[in-house]
Design an enzyme around this catalytic site. Structure first.
Site, PDB file in Angstrom:
ATOM      1  N   ASN A  41       0.772  -1.154  -0.139  1.00 63.74           N
ATOM      2  CA  ASN A  41      -0.065   0.058   0.000  1.00 63.74           C
ATOM      3  C   ASN A  41       0.957   1.296  -0.193  1.00 63.74           C
ATOM      4  O   ASN A  41       1.631   1.539   0.874  1.00 63.74           O
ATOM      5  CB  ASN A  41      -0.718  -0.175   1.427  1.00 63.74           C
ATOM      6  CG  ASN A  41      -2.038   1.075   1.238  1.00 63.74           C
ATOM      7  OD1 ASN A  41      -2.436   1.494   0.278  1.00 63.74           O
ATOM      8  ND2 ASN A  41      -2.727   1.055   2.370  1.00 63.74           N
ATOM      9  N   HIS A 126     -14.183  -4.695  11.513  1.00 61.22           N
ATOM     10  CA  HIS A 126     -14.249  -3.396  11.652  1.00 61.22           C
ATOM     11  C   HIS A 126     -15.083  -2.541  12.239  1.00 61.22           C
ATOM     12  O   HIS A 126     -16.339  -2.687  11.444  1.00 61.22           O
ATOM     13  CB  HIS A 126     -13.227  -2.525  10.671  1.00 61.22           C
ATOM     14  CG  HIS A 126     -11.875  -2.971  10.323  1.00 61.22           C
ATOM     15  ND1 HIS A 126     -10.790  -2.043   9.904  1.00 61.22           N
ATOM     16  CD2 HIS A 126     -11.113  -4.168  10.796  1.00 61.22           C
ATOM     17  CE1 HIS A 126      -9.822  -2.723   9.850  1.00 61.22           C
ATOM     18  NE2 HIS A 126      -9.891  -4.018  10.246  1.00 61.22           N
ATOM     19  N   ARG A 151     -13.337  -5.111  16.071  1.00 58.11           N
ATOM     20  CA  ARG A 151     -12.281  -3.880  16.262  1.00 58.11           C
ATOM     21  C   ARG A 151     -12.949  -2.673  16.583  1.00 58.11           C
ATOM     22  O   ARG A 151     -13.451  -2.225  15.373  1.00 58.11           O
ATOM     23  CB  ARG A 151     -11.092  -4.263  15.181  1.00 58.11           C
ATOM     24  CG  ARG A 151      -9.952  -3.228  15.491  1.00 58.11           C
ATOM     25  CD  ARG A 151      -9.009  -3.185  14.409  1.00 58.11           C
ATOM     26  NE  ARG A 151      -9.431  -2.040  13.319  1.00 58.11           N
ATOM     27  CZ  ARG A 151      -8.450  -1.285  12.565  1.00 58.11           C
ATOM     28  NH1 ARG A 151      -7.433  -1.675  12.550  1.00 58.11           N
ATOM     29  NH2 ARG A 151      -9.134  -0.269  11.893  1.00 58.11           N
ATOM     30  N   ASP A 218      -6.562  -1.482  17.763  1.00 57.20           N
ATOM     31  CA  ASP A 218      -5.293  -1.267  17.276  1.00 57.20           C
ATOM     32  C   ASP A 218      -4.848   0.208  17.542  1.00 57.20           C
ATOM     33  O   ASP A 218      -5.456   1.392  17.207  1.00 57.20           O
ATOM     34  CB  ASP A 218      -5.471  -1.291  15.451  1.00 57.20           C
ATOM     35  CG  ASP A 218      -4.200  -0.969  14.514  1.00 57.20           C
ATOM     36  OD1 ASP A 218      -3.149  -0.986  15.210  1.00 57.20           O
ATOM     37  OD2 ASP A 218      -4.281  -1.556  13.594  1.00 57.20           O
ATOM     38  N   HIS A 220      -1.979   1.332  16.577  1.00 55.61           N
ATOM     39  CA  HIS A 220      -1.006   1.688  15.331  1.00 55.61           C
ATOM     40  C   HIS A 220       0.077   2.341  15.525  1.00 55.61           C
ATOM     41  O   HIS A 220       0.370   3.296  15.012  1.00 55.61           O
ATOM     42  CB  HIS A 220      -2.010   2.588  14.318  1.00 55.61           C
ATOM     43  CG  HIS A 220      -2.054   2.262  13.134  1.00 55.61           C
ATOM     44  ND1 HIS A 220      -1.340   3.264  12.107  1.00 55.61           N
ATOM     45  CD2 HIS A 220      -2.366   1.220  12.282  1.00 55.61           C
ATOM     46  CE1 HIS A 220      -1.436   2.756  10.869  1.00 55.61           C
ATOM     47  NE2 HIS A 220      -2.308   1.531  10.980  1.00 55.61           N
ATOM     48  N   GLU A 244      -3.463  -4.203  19.571  1.00 57.88           N
ATOM     49  CA  GLU A 244      -2.516  -4.377  18.419  1.00 57.88           C
ATOM     50  C   GLU A 244      -1.406  -3.294  18.195  1.00 57.88           C
ATOM     51  O   GLU A 244      -1.984  -1.946  18.419  1.00 57.88           O
ATOM     52  CB  GLU A 244      -3.488  -4.406  17.076  1.00 57.88           C
ATOM     53  CG  GLU A 244      -2.443  -4.470  15.920  1.00 57.88           C
ATOM     54  CD  GLU A 244      -3.254  -4.448  14.732  1.00 57.88           C
ATOM     55  OE1 GLU A 244      -4.648  -4.698  14.681  1.00 57.88           O
ATOM     56  OE2 GLU A 244      -2.838  -4.232  13.488  1.00 57.88           O
ATOM     57  N   GLU A 270       2.364  -6.499  11.449  1.00 58.21           N
ATOM     58  CA  GLU A 270       1.707  -6.266  10.150  1.00 58.21           C
ATOM     59  C   GLU A 270       2.704  -5.519   9.327  1.00 58.21           C
ATOM     60  O   GLU A 270       2.790  -5.714   7.992  1.00 58.21           O
ATOM     61  CB  GLU A 270       0.243  -5.422  10.088  1.00 58.21           C
ATOM     62  CG  GLU A 270       0.531  -3.974  10.703  1.00 58.21           C
ATOM     63  CD  GLU A 270      -0.746  -3.040  10.600  1.00 58.21           C
ATOM     64  OE1 GLU A 270      -1.618  -3.898  11.309  1.00 58.21           O
ATOM     65  OE2 GLU A 270      -0.839  -2.127  10.173  1.00 58.21           O
ATOM     66  N   TRP A 410       2.778   6.773  12.228  1.00 54.75           N
ATOM     67  CA  TRP A 410       1.399   6.799  11.679  1.00 54.75           C
ATOM     68  C   TRP A 410       0.511   5.449  11.865  1.00 54.75           C
ATOM     69  O   TRP A 410       1.204   4.374  11.822  1.00 54.75           O
ATOM     70  CB  TRP A 410       1.329   7.180  10.170  1.00 54.75           C
ATOM     71  CG  TRP A 410      -0.233   6.998   9.471  1.00 54.75           C
ATOM     72  CD1 TRP A 410      -1.100   7.874   9.927  1.00 54.75           C
ATOM     73  CD2 TRP A 410      -0.594   6.004   8.867  1.00 54.75           C
ATOM     74  NE1 TRP A 410      -2.217   7.483   9.377  1.00 54.75           N
ATOM     75  CE2 TRP A 410      -2.181   6.117   8.835  1.00 54.75           C
ATOM     76  CE3 TRP A 410      -0.287   4.914   8.384  1.00 54.75           C
ATOM     77  CZ2 TRP A 410      -2.927   5.378   8.064  1.00 54.75           C
ATOM     78  CZ3 TRP A 410      -1.167   4.014   7.838  1.00 54.75           C
ATOM     79  CH2 TRP A 410      -2.394   4.276   7.585  1.00 54.75           C
TER      80      TRP A 410
HETATM   81  C1  CS2 Z   1      -3.954  -1.828   9.522  1.00 52.67           C
HETATM   82  C2  CS2 Z   1      -4.048  -1.353   8.494  1.00 52.67           C
HETATM   83  O1  CS2 Z   1      -5.539  -3.603   9.328  1.00 52.67           O
HETATM   84  C3  CS2 Z   1      -4.996  -2.854  10.159  1.00 52.67           C
HETATM   85  O2  CS2 Z   1      -4.799  -3.348  11.131  1.00 52.67           O
HETATM   86  O3  CS2 Z   1      -3.235  -1.368  10.693  1.00 52.67           O
HETATM   87  O4  CS2 Z   1      -5.290  -0.621   8.128  1.00 52.67           O
HETATM   88  C4  CS2 Z   1      -2.904  -0.581   7.877  1.00 52.67           C
HETATM   89  O5  CS2 Z   1      -3.034   0.672   8.371  1.00 52.67           O
HETATM   90  C5  CS2 Z   1      -2.747  -0.796   6.489  1.00 52.67           C
HETATM   91  O6  CS2 Z   1      -2.687  -1.871   6.054  1.00 52.67           O
HETATM   92  C6  CS2 Z   1      -1.808   0.192   5.994  1.00 52.67           C
HETATM   93  O7  CS2 Z   1      -1.454   0.048   4.550  1.00 52.67           O
HETATM   94 MG    MG Z   2      -3.268  -2.724  12.254  1.00 57.16          MG
END
Ligand code: CS2
Ligand code: MG
Length: 410
Positions: A41, A126, A151, A218, A220, A244, A270, A410
């Site tokens: 991505n 989600h 989530r 998440d 992140h 996560e 991830e 991010w």
């Molecule tokens: C993510 C994704 O799915 C998740 O848990 O953290 O949305 C992630 O931000 C994207 O795969 C980035 O390309």
């Molecule tokens: Mg994630």
């Protein structure tokens, strides 16, 4: 002795039905086609070029049956190892070769991976909202569809747009973390506000939806280890399935501090793509779920090695499955999910309907689980004519900044 399936053609297909996907198509002398997902991505064309310019010439004339040998050849002969671009390239080739082998065998891929270990793969959906009312509607929608694990991501009062929160009018969760063209959109971030607010969201969710539903979140990559430890501890009363990416985890040792301070289960990985990325996290049992994907971690061959290693430590799989994993990558993940013993959960962020015009899939959702289906191979067909209607569209991931303008994770 199996007759060889000589590779005759290798095509790299880039299309943007709702978002960009890079698909590898490998064709044998007998016209058997295998597909692989190579979508990275925001950096899609780097992988497309690596495949087209550097790998395709090496594959022509090889026996498609020799999956392990081809994996090792691409990993070792490149000299420059690991990393998301290289491992996504290897992943796409690996998936395509497994697809060919399973199609030739006339079996769904999971049969070749040892057969089904369960009826289906538990998935999590989600849910998100700009506030708790919206989040509540979103959760109710997912539960009504039959999901048992959800989530939760919600906007923090006083902060603007943030990761994982879909557009208010989108109805079904439709978080697209990038404009369809142009440069990165910048989002603000304030860890202190987030840490104060988030536990109250889960307290509300448990009161509203009860104890049964599996809840995930998440972070992140945005917290420091001590912040992550505090969040994990504050969330303990609400019994999360997992928290996560609580820290970036590039320094895996920092997870020791988080682990010592909380029993909230942790999922990480991830953005990781190799056994080396996971070694310490797994050996020291610093995580509970491996979040890597088939698409970014060296395909079925690469990810299975990581999962098998994790199994020795009672760590389970939790494959990454956002919409930037293409339907081909999703199908590959589901075959692996069905076959391995230490399956945990699979992320399932449904693709937009446009993606279905290019990728025809055989996986099906039932009672909170996905099943890869029983079509031979991965069970995905690619419609090149339809793909031609959706040319590549540059799209960037956002950037995050703290209130004073400092760039943040991010
Ligand atoms: C993510 C994704 O799915 C998740 O848990 O953290 O949305 C992630 O931000 C994207 O795969 C980035 O390309
Ligand atoms: Mg994630």
């Amino acid at each position: 002795m199996t007759s060889p399936a000589t590779i005759r053609a290798v095509d790299v297909l880039v299309a943007s039905p709702s978002r960009n996907f890079v698909t590898l198509r490998v064709t044998t002398d007998d016209g058997v086609v295998g597909l692989g997902d190579a979508t990275l991505n925001g950096r899609e064309l780097a992988v497309a070029s690596y495949l087209r310019d550097h790998v395709a010439p090496l594959l022509i004339g090889l026996d498609a049956h020799r999956i392990e040998d081809t994996w090792q050849l691409l990993y070792r002969s490149a000299y420059w190892r690991r990393g998301p671009v290289t491992m996504s390239v290897i992943a796409a080739v690996d998936m395509a070769l497994w697809d060919i082998k399973a199609r030739l065998a006339g079996m769904p891929l999971y049969q070749l991976l040892g057969g089904a270990s369960r009826e289906g793969a538990l998935v999590y959906a989600h849910a998100s909202g700009a506030d708790l009312d919206e989040l509540g509607d979103s959760i109710r929608g997912r539960l009504a569809e039959g999901h048992r694990a959800v989530r939760l991501q919600v906007a923090v009062p006083g902060m603007g747009a943030m990761y994982g929160v879909g557009a208010a009018t989108a109805g079904r969760y439709a978080y697209e973390p990038a404009k369809r063209a142009g440069l990165s959109v910048e989002e603000g971030w304030d860890s202190a506000r987030y840490l104060r607010y988030l536990p109250s969201v889960f307290e509300w969710a448990r009161a509203e939806f009860g104890a049964e539903v599996m809840l995930l979140h998440d972070a992140h990559h945005r917290l420091t280890p001590i912040q992550a430890a505090r969040l994990g501890r504050d969330l303990e009363p609400y019994d999360l399935f997992w928290l996560e990416d609580c820290t970036p985890a590039e320094n895996p040792e920092s997870l020791r501090l988080v682990r010592r301070n909380t029993v909230t289960p942790l999922a990480i990985g991830e953005v990781m793509n190799s056994m080396e990325d996971f070694r310490l996290l797994i050996q020291e049992q610093l995580i509970d779920y491996v979040r890597a994907s088939v698409t970014h971690a060296g395909g079925i061959t690469g990810l299975r090695r990581i999962f098998d290693f994790a199994a020795q430590y009672q760590i389970k799989s939790g494959s990454h499955g956002p919409t930037d994993i293409s339907p081909v990558g999703m199908a590959a993940a589901l075959h692996l999910d069905l076959a391995i013993h230490n399956f945990g959960i699979q992320e399932y962020m449904e693709h937009q309907p446009l993606a279905g015009e290019v990728f025809r899939t055989s996986y099906r959702f039932e009672r909170g689980m996905l099943h890869p289906g029983d079509a031979p191979g991965l069970g995905v067909e690619y419609d090149e004519a339809a793909a031609a209607r959706f040319p590549y569209t540059p799209a960037y991931l956002p950037a995050a900044r703290l209130v004073d303008g400092t760039v943040h994770d991010w």
